[in-house]
Design an enzyme around this catalytic site. Sequence first.
Site, mmCIF file in Angstrom:
data_model
loop_
_atom_site.group_PDB
_atom_site.id
_atom_site.type_symbol
_atom_site.label_atom_id
_atom_site.label_comp_id
_atom_site.label_asym_id
_atom_site.label_seq_id
_atom_site.Cartn_x
_atom_site.Cartn_y
_atom_site.Cartn_z
ATOM 1 N N SER A 1 6.314 64.743 -73.822
ATOM 2 C CA SER A 1 5.005 64.100 -73.684
ATOM 3 C C SER A 1 4.811 63.339 -72.369
ATOM 4 C CB SER A 1 4.781 63.149 -74.857
ATOM 5 O OG SER A 1 5.512 61.955 -74.656
ATOM 6 N N THR B 1 -4.833 65.994 -76.504
ATOM 7 C CA THR B 1 -4.809 64.864 -75.583
ATOM 8 C C THR B 1 -5.959 64.868 -74.571
ATOM 9 O OG1 THR B 1 -3.579 63.958 -73.685
ATOM 10 C CG2 THR B 1 -3.130 66.240 -74.226
ATOM 11 N N GLU C 1 -5.526 64.393 -71.602
ATOM 12 C CA GLU C 1 -5.020 65.048 -70.383
ATOM 13 C C GLU C 1 -5.619 66.452 -70.221
ATOM 14 O OE1 GLU C 1 -2.620 64.119 -67.720
ATOM 15 O OE2 GLU C 1 -3.607 62.318 -68.455
ATOM 16 N N ASP D 1 4.242 57.494 -81.974
ATOM 17 C CA ASP D 1 3.220 57.775 -82.994
ATOM 18 C C ASP D 1 3.856 58.187 -84.312
ATOM 19 O OD1 ASP D 1 1.596 57.368 -80.847
ATOM 20 O OD2 ASP D 1 0.508 59.262 -80.996
ATOM 21 N N LEU E 1 3.476 66.071 -84.009
ATOM 22 C CA LEU E 1 3.487 65.077 -82.932
ATOM 23 C C LEU E 1 4.591 65.357 -81.915
ATOM 24 C CD1 LEU E 1 2.947 61.812 -85.033
ATOM 25 C CD2 LEU E 1 1.289 63.500 -84.292
ATOM 26 N N TYR F 1 2.031 69.648 -68.441
ATOM 27 C CA TYR F 1 1.847 69.038 -69.773
ATOM 28 C C TYR F 1 0.426 69.307 -70.280
ATOM 29 C CZ TYR F 1 0.863 65.405 -73.245
ATOM 30 O OH TYR F 1 0.450 64.737 -74.380
ATOM 31 N N ALA G 1 6.584 66.675 -78.863
ATOM 32 C CA ALA G 1 6.201 67.213 -77.548
ATOM 33 C C ALA G 1 7.124 66.644 -76.484
ATOM 34 C CB ALA G 1 4.767 66.807 -77.199
ATOM 35 N N LYS H 1 -0.662 71.524 -73.545
ATOM 36 C CA LYS H 1 -1.434 70.947 -74.654
ATOM 37 C C LYS H 1 -2.733 71.717 -74.885
ATOM 38 C CE LYS H 1 0.709 67.380 -76.475
ATOM 39 N NZ LYS H 1 0.962 67.236 -77.909
HETATM 40 P P1 NAP Z 1 6.765 60.373 -77.717
HETATM 41 O O1 NAP Z 1 7.024 58.932 -78.021
HETATM 42 O O2 NAP Z 1 7.201 60.937 -76.427
HETATM 43 O O3 NAP Z 1 7.411 61.222 -78.919
HETATM 44 C C1 NAP Z 1 7.603 62.602 -78.818
HETATM 45 C C2 NAP Z 1 8.409 63.067 -80.017
HETATM 46 O O4 NAP Z 1 8.637 64.489 -79.913
HETATM 47 C C3 NAP Z 1 9.810 62.431 -80.126
HETATM 48 O O5 NAP Z 1 10.084 62.156 -81.475
HETATM 49 C C4 NAP Z 1 10.724 63.538 -79.628
HETATM 50 O O6 NAP Z 1 12.023 63.479 -80.145
HETATM 51 C C5 NAP Z 1 10.003 64.746 -80.201
HETATM 52 N N1 NAP Z 1 10.458 65.999 -79.621
HETATM 53 C C6 NAP Z 1 10.532 66.338 -78.315
HETATM 54 N N2 NAP Z 1 11.020 67.578 -78.168
HETATM 55 C C7 NAP Z 1 11.277 68.047 -79.417
HETATM 56 C C8 NAP Z 1 11.809 69.256 -79.931
HETATM 57 N N3 NAP Z 1 12.172 70.251 -79.125
HETATM 58 N N4 NAP Z 1 11.923 69.403 -81.279
HETATM 59 C C9 NAP Z 1 11.573 68.398 -82.104
HETATM 60 N N5 NAP Z 1 11.075 67.217 -81.683
HETATM 61 C C10 NAP Z 1 10.934 67.045 -80.355
HETATM 62 O O7 NAP Z 1 5.196 60.673 -77.858
HETATM 63 P P2 NAP Z 1 4.039 59.819 -78.576
HETATM 64 O O8 NAP Z 1 3.447 58.892 -77.587
HETATM 65 O O9 NAP Z 1 4.530 59.334 -79.874
HETATM 66 O O10 NAP Z 1 2.941 60.954 -78.799
HETATM 67 C C11 NAP Z 1 2.938 61.744 -79.974
HETATM 68 C C12 NAP Z 1 2.208 63.050 -79.687
HETATM 69 O O11 NAP Z 1 0.870 62.771 -79.280
HETATM 70 C C13 NAP Z 1 2.809 63.883 -78.556
HETATM 71 O O12 NAP Z 1 2.606 65.238 -78.878
HETATM 72 C C14 NAP Z 1 1.973 63.512 -77.343
HETATM 73 O O13 NAP Z 1 1.992 64.561 -76.403
HETATM 74 C C15 NAP Z 1 0.615 63.328 -77.992
HETATM 75 N N6 NAP Z 1 -0.298 62.386 -77.353
HETATM 76 C C16 NAP Z 1 0.123 61.130 -77.047
HETATM 77 C C17 NAP Z 1 -0.776 60.227 -76.503
HETATM 78 C C18 NAP Z 1 -0.367 58.816 -76.170
HETATM 79 O O14 NAP Z 1 -1.083 58.160 -75.417
HETATM 80 N N7 NAP Z 1 0.714 58.312 -76.735
HETATM 81 C C19 NAP Z 1 -2.116 60.614 -76.284
HETATM 82 C C20 NAP Z 1 -2.505 61.910 -76.635
HETATM 83 C C21 NAP Z 1 -1.586 62.785 -77.195
HETATM 84 P P3 NAP Z 1 13.225 62.691 -79.363
HETATM 85 O O15 NAP Z 1 13.108 61.273 -79.821
HETATM 86 O O16 NAP Z 1 14.424 63.392 -79.853
HETATM 87 O O17 NAP Z 1 12.975 62.852 -77.891
HETATM 88 O O1 F7E Z 2 0.301 57.128 -66.647
HETATM 89 C C1 F7E Z 2 -0.353 55.959 -63.213
HETATM 90 C C2 F7E Z 2 -0.182 57.445 -63.453
HETATM 91 O O2 F7E Z 2 2.448 57.914 -67.613
HETATM 92 C C3 F7E Z 2 -0.959 56.528 -66.623
HETATM 93 C C4 F7E Z 2 0.975 60.305 -72.216
HETATM 94 O O3 F7E Z 2 1.138 59.654 -73.451
HETATM 95 O O4 F7E Z 2 -1.311 59.604 -72.065
HETATM 96 C C5 F7E Z 2 -0.068 59.573 -71.390
HETATM 97 O O5 F7E Z 2 -0.153 60.204 -70.121
HETATM 98 C C6 F7E Z 2 -1.458 56.420 -65.196
HETATM 99 C C7 F7E Z 2 -1.346 57.709 -64.389
HETATM 100 O O6 F7E Z 2 0.307 58.059 -68.956
HETATM 101 C C8 F7E Z 2 2.922 54.635 -62.470
HETATM 102 O O7 F7E Z 2 -0.226 58.161 -62.217
HETATM 103 C C9 F7E Z 2 0.931 54.526 -61.608
HETATM 104 O O8 F7E Z 2 -2.521 57.900 -63.657
HETATM 105 O O9 F7E Z 2 1.325 55.884 -68.602
HETATM 106 P P1 F7E Z 2 1.204 57.203 -67.967
HETATM 107 P P2 F7E Z 2 -0.513 59.426 -68.775
HETATM 108 O O10 F7E Z 2 -0.018 60.230 -67.664
HETATM 109 O O11 F7E Z 2 -1.959 59.060 -68.768
HETATM 110 C C10 F7E Z 2 -1.832 60.925 -72.308
HETATM 111 C C11 F7E Z 2 -3.139 60.771 -73.059
HETATM 112 C C12 F7E Z 2 -0.847 61.826 -72.962
HETATM 113 O O12 F7E Z 2 -1.223 62.723 -73.705
HETATM 114 C C13 F7E Z 2 0.565 61.749 -72.462
HETATM 115 O O13 F7E Z 2 1.456 62.316 -73.419
HETATM 116 O O14 F7E Z 2 -0.680 55.458 -64.509
HETATM 117 N N1 F7E Z 2 0.841 55.281 -62.725
HETATM 118 N N2 F7E Z 2 2.192 54.120 -61.427
HETATM 119 C C14 F7E Z 2 2.057 55.367 -63.277
HETATM 120 N N3 F7E Z 2 2.489 56.011 -64.385
HETATM 121 C C15 F7E Z 2 3.799 55.903 -64.718
HETATM 122 N N4 F7E Z 2 4.239 56.503 -65.841
HETATM 123 N N5 F7E Z 2 4.674 55.201 -63.931
HETATM 124 C C16 F7E Z 2 4.296 54.549 -62.795
HETATM 125 O O15 F7E Z 2 5.107 53.930 -62.129
#
Ligand code: NAP
Ligand code: F7E
Length: 324
Positions: free
Chosen positions: A84, A125, A127, A13, A80, A149, A82, A153
């Site tokens: 994550s 999130t 979650e 993101d 952003l 997690y 986390a 959050k």
């Molecule tokens: P991501 O790809 O895992 O990116 C997480 C970022 O946080 C990376 O840049 C990571 O840096 C940085 N980070 C981790 N620990 C840190 C620390 N101690 N100090 C500074 N930076 C640190 O996550 P994303 O999918 O882009 O998501 C962005 C945000 O939205 C997260 O907070 C996530 O929990 C939240 N979120 C995501 C989703 C989704 O579906 N993607 C949905 C809802 C909420 P490094 O590259 O060094 O690891």
């Molecule tokens: O899992 C199932 C797993 O890890 C989705 C993060 O960005 O979105 C993300 O969290 C589903 C779960 O995402 C595998 O059990 C099955 O039910 O892609 P995921 P997540 O856990 O929904 C939320 C909104 C965030 O905030 C989080 O930061 O898929 N599943 N088999 C699997 N998941 C993974 N990773 N790997 C498997 O092999």
Amino acid sequence: MKTALITGITGQDGAYLAEYLLKNGYEVIGFMRRLSTINVERLDYLGITDEIILTDGDITDLSSMVRIMDKYKPAEVYNLAAQSFVGTSWQQPILTSNVTAIGALNVLEAIRLVDPSIKFYQASTSEMFGKIKETIQCETTPFHPRSPYGVSKLYAHWMTVNYRESFNMFACAGILFNHESPIRGLEFVTRKVTHSAARIKLGLQDKLHLGNIDAKRDWGHAKDYVRAMHLMLQHDNPDDFVIATGKTTSVRDMCKIAFDYLGLDYKNYVVIDKSLFRPAEVEILIGNPVKAEKHLGWKAEVGLEEMIKEMVDADMKRVNLNRR
Ligand code: NAP
Ligand code: F7E
């Protein structure tokens, strides 16, 4: 020119948000951890690395945050950063809490200390809904997180609300449902599937091990979702918004889309691996984005099928090039 500070700039993101803000004329400051290897692949992928001022700090280190905030005086801060990945949060619950919960508090405190008029976005999130209390989740649905997690959050979410109410800060939380893209981390299920499907198609892998493929998610495209983050900070009042597509799909059906696109039958390749099941699962999520549609004029534009095909195409290209 407005200045925005993004924590988590190297993540999925962070990269898309930086691209979006740069297109909208912002100066972008990227807050990133110092690592022993350079970690800007996603910014390189979007071709924006040189347009961002990258500065090192850690979200668990309040002093680094205060210093950077004081130096660049951003108008908007997007938190952003986390740990994550839900799966890892059971293996590293304390780190997850320090980064994902207390880290967010550090950002809020830095704003309060340096300049409380700075606008703040917190990456909340779906979650947090976890064991869902309503079939379709909206801003007023009660929370029941199911992982360290999700719990972390939720703490950060309520701190954001609390700082808004206590100090009159412009602090918003976007409750974003799952969003993906070609630069999604490889451990998340959509990208794991598209990357593995590409490797299988190219003869580099035989099987794909997955956990609970009956879990259902409301999946959107990260490009659409970062737009919503920016819109929240341009709104008249600070508020919290659900960002989702309003549709849910099982992991099984998402796999089918990816494998079908490559002319493969997923049933011949997917192996259910009990070790990948989570200690507590979020079985199903569906978000109601009506408030965001009404007040922000936001709507998801990219559907799941179109996004998965884009991810498969990108992985086919990358795997073909790197053979891994
Ligand atoms: P991501 O790809 O895992 O990116 C997480 C970022 O946080 C990376 O840049 C990571 O840096 C940085 N980070 C981790 N620990 C840190 C620390 N101690 N100090 C500074 N930076 C640190 O996550 P994303 O999918 O882009 O998501 C962005 C945000 O939205 C997260 O907070 C996530 O929990 C939240 N979120 C995501 C989703 C989704 O579906 N993607 C949905 C809802 C909420 P490094 O590259 O060094 O690891
Ligand atoms: O899992 C199932 C797993 O890890 C989705 C993060 O960005 O979105 C993300 O969290 C589903 C779960 O995402 C595998 O059990 C099955 O039910 O892609 P995921 P997540 O856990 O929904 C939320 C909104 C965030 O905030 C989080 O930061 O898929 N599943 N088999 C699997 N998941 C993974 N990773 N790997 C498997 O092999």
